[in-house]
Design a protein around this motif. Structure first.
Motif, PDB file in Angstrom:
ATOM      1  N   ASN A  23       0.821  -1.217   0.000  1.00 40.22           N
ATOM      2  CA  ASN A  23       0.000   0.000   0.000  1.00 40.22           C
ATOM      3  C   ASN A  23       0.850   1.261   0.000  1.00 40.22           C
ATOM      4  O   ASN A  23       0.498   2.243  -0.659  1.00 40.22           O
ATOM      5  CB  ASN A  23      -0.953   0.012   1.199  1.00 40.22           C
ATOM      6  N   LEU A  26       1.818   2.959  -3.394  1.00 40.59           N
ATOM      7  CA  LEU A  26       0.828   3.550  -4.291  1.00 40.59           C
ATOM      8  C   LEU A  26       1.005   5.051  -4.499  1.00 40.59           C
ATOM      9  O   LEU A  26       0.780   5.545  -5.606  1.00 40.59           O
ATOM     10  CB  LEU A  26      -0.589   3.244  -3.797  1.00 40.59           C
ATOM     11  N   ASP A  27       1.422   5.773  -3.474  1.00 44.34           N
ATOM     12  CA  ASP A  27       1.641   7.218  -3.642  1.00 44.34           C
ATOM     13  C   ASP A  27       2.741   7.488  -4.663  1.00 44.34           C
ATOM     14  O   ASP A  27       2.600   8.352  -5.537  1.00 44.34           O
ATOM     15  CB  ASP A  27       1.975   7.886  -2.306  1.00 44.34           C
ATOM     16  N   THR A  30       1.524   6.694  -8.123  1.00 48.53           N
ATOM     17  CA  THR A  30       0.624   7.750  -8.596  1.00 48.53           C
ATOM     18  C   THR A  30       1.417   8.880  -9.238  1.00 48.53           C
ATOM     19  O   THR A  30       1.121   9.316 -10.357  1.00 48.53           O
ATOM     20  CB  THR A  30      -0.233   8.295  -7.438  1.00 48.53           C
ATOM     21  N   ARG A  42      -6.986   5.575  -8.851  1.00 50.64           N
ATOM     22  CA  ARG A  42      -6.880   4.787  -7.612  1.00 50.64           C
ATOM     23  C   ARG A  42      -8.249   4.223  -7.277  1.00 50.64           C
ATOM     24  O   ARG A  42      -9.227   4.959  -7.228  1.00 50.64           O
ATOM     25  CB  ARG A  42      -6.354   5.646  -6.478  1.00 50.64           C
ATOM     26  N   ASP A  44     -10.062   2.206  -4.376  1.00 48.85           N
ATOM     27  CA  ASP A  44      -9.980   1.744  -2.997  1.00 48.85           C
ATOM     28  C   ASP A  44     -10.966   0.596  -2.797  1.00 48.85           C
ATOM     29  O   ASP A  44     -12.174   0.768  -2.931  1.00 48.85           O
ATOM     30  CB  ASP A  44     -10.301   2.904  -2.048  1.00 48.85           C
ATOM     31  N   SER A  46     -11.300  -1.095   0.083  1.00 50.17           N
ATOM     32  CA  SER A  46     -11.702  -1.293   1.475  1.00 50.17           C
ATOM     33  C   SER A  46     -13.227  -1.245   1.567  1.00 50.17           C
ATOM     34  O   SER A  46     -13.883  -0.402   0.953  1.00 50.17           O
ATOM     35  CB  SER A  46     -11.056  -0.260   2.402  1.00 50.17           C
ATOM     36  N   CYS A  48     -15.221  -3.297   0.270  1.00 52.71           N
ATOM     37  CA  CYS A  48     -15.816  -3.935  -0.916  1.00 52.71           C
ATOM     38  C   CYS A  48     -16.067  -5.405  -0.538  1.00 52.71           C
ATOM     39  O   CYS A  48     -15.139  -6.203  -0.502  1.00 52.71           O
ATOM     40  CB  CYS A  48     -14.812  -3.859  -2.056  1.00 52.71           C
ATOM     41  N   ARG A  57     -17.461  -0.261  -7.993  1.00 56.82           N
ATOM     42  CA  ARG A  57     -16.369   0.631  -7.601  1.00 56.82           C
ATOM     43  C   ARG A  57     -15.457   0.913  -8.790  1.00 56.82           C
ATOM     44  O   ARG A  57     -15.074   2.047  -9.038  1.00 56.82           O
ATOM     45  CB  ARG A  57     -15.599  -0.009  -6.448  1.00 56.82           C
ATOM     46  N   PHE A  94      -5.003  -0.441  -7.196  1.00 53.02           N
ATOM     47  CA  PHE A  94      -6.016  -1.055  -6.346  1.00 53.02           C
ATOM     48  C   PHE A  94      -5.526  -1.053  -4.904  1.00 53.02           C
ATOM     49  O   PHE A  94      -4.632  -1.806  -4.541  1.00 53.02           O
ATOM     50  CB  PHE A  94      -6.315  -2.481  -6.809  1.00 53.02           C
ATOM     51  N   GLU A  95      -6.145  -0.195  -4.101  1.00 53.58           N
ATOM     52  CA  GLU A  95      -5.779  -0.068  -2.692  1.00 53.58           C
ATOM     53  C   GLU A  95      -6.550  -1.065  -1.838  1.00 53.58           C
ATOM     54  O   GLU A  95      -7.695  -1.387  -2.124  1.00 53.58           O
ATOM     55  CB  GLU A  95      -6.131   1.338  -2.183  1.00 53.58           C
ATOM     56  N   GLN A  96      -5.925  -1.516  -0.773  1.00 52.23           N
ATOM     57  CA  GLN A  96      -6.589  -2.339   0.244  1.00 52.23           C
ATOM     58  C   GLN A  96      -7.278  -3.565  -0.357  1.00 52.23           C
ATOM     59  O   GLN A  96      -8.420  -3.893  -0.030  1.00 52.23           O
ATOM     60  CB  GLN A  96      -7.595  -1.491   1.032  1.00 52.23           C
TER      61      GLN A  96
END
Length: 144
Positions: A23, A26-27, A30, A42, A44, A46, A48, A57, A94-96
């Motif tokens: 995670n 990701l910054d 980006t 991005r 997220d 979380s 889901c 999403r 794809f976060e989390q």
């Protein structure tokens, strides 16, 4: 050299694909994606907790047309088109993703297959299409 000072070659379509990252990566991805002039989105994951929520999403973040269906085939078709989001390349972050993977392993695997298929199709057109899926680093060995 990119504005960020880091040049990983995200504009090279031949290197694009689906990759697992932490995670905290990701910054940086980006910034590097934007520096390369690519469309960066991005997503997220979380909270889901269903396939339907996952597909909605993705469709929302990528602004899929209203006529787009909400199933795997429609996701595949949309990711291989993206004509409403013109860019010289794409970076999906794809976060989390760990919670969704833990609860819906089969759907998670299908998502990876769809992303890989889209990336291969874009590569044939010499357009970079990257998907970075954030998981805890201890999960990486399980993904090989």
């Amino acid at each position: 050299m990119s504005e960020s000072g880091f040049e990983p070659g995200l504009d090279d379509a031949s290197q694009a694909g689906v990759f697992f990252v932490a995670n905290e990566d990701l910054d940086t991805l980006t910034v590097v994606g934007r520096d390369a002039g690519l469309a960066v989105r991005r997503i997220d994951l979380s909270g889901c907790d269903t396939k339907a929520a996952l597909l909605l999403r993705i469709a929302t973040v990528l602004d899929f047309p209203q006529t787009s269906g909400r199933n795997w085939d429609a996701l595949s078709d949309s990711l291989r088109d993206l004509s409403w989001l013109p860019a010289k390349g794409y970076v999906l972050l794809f976060e989390q993703a760990h919670e969704f993977r833990a609860q819906h392993e089969s759907d998670f695997d299908t998502l990876l297959d769809v992303l890989d298929e889209a990336s291969r199709q874009w590569t044939q057109q010499e357009v970079p299409f990257w998907a970075f899926v954030a998981l805890p680093e201890e999960d990486f060995p399980d993904m090989e």
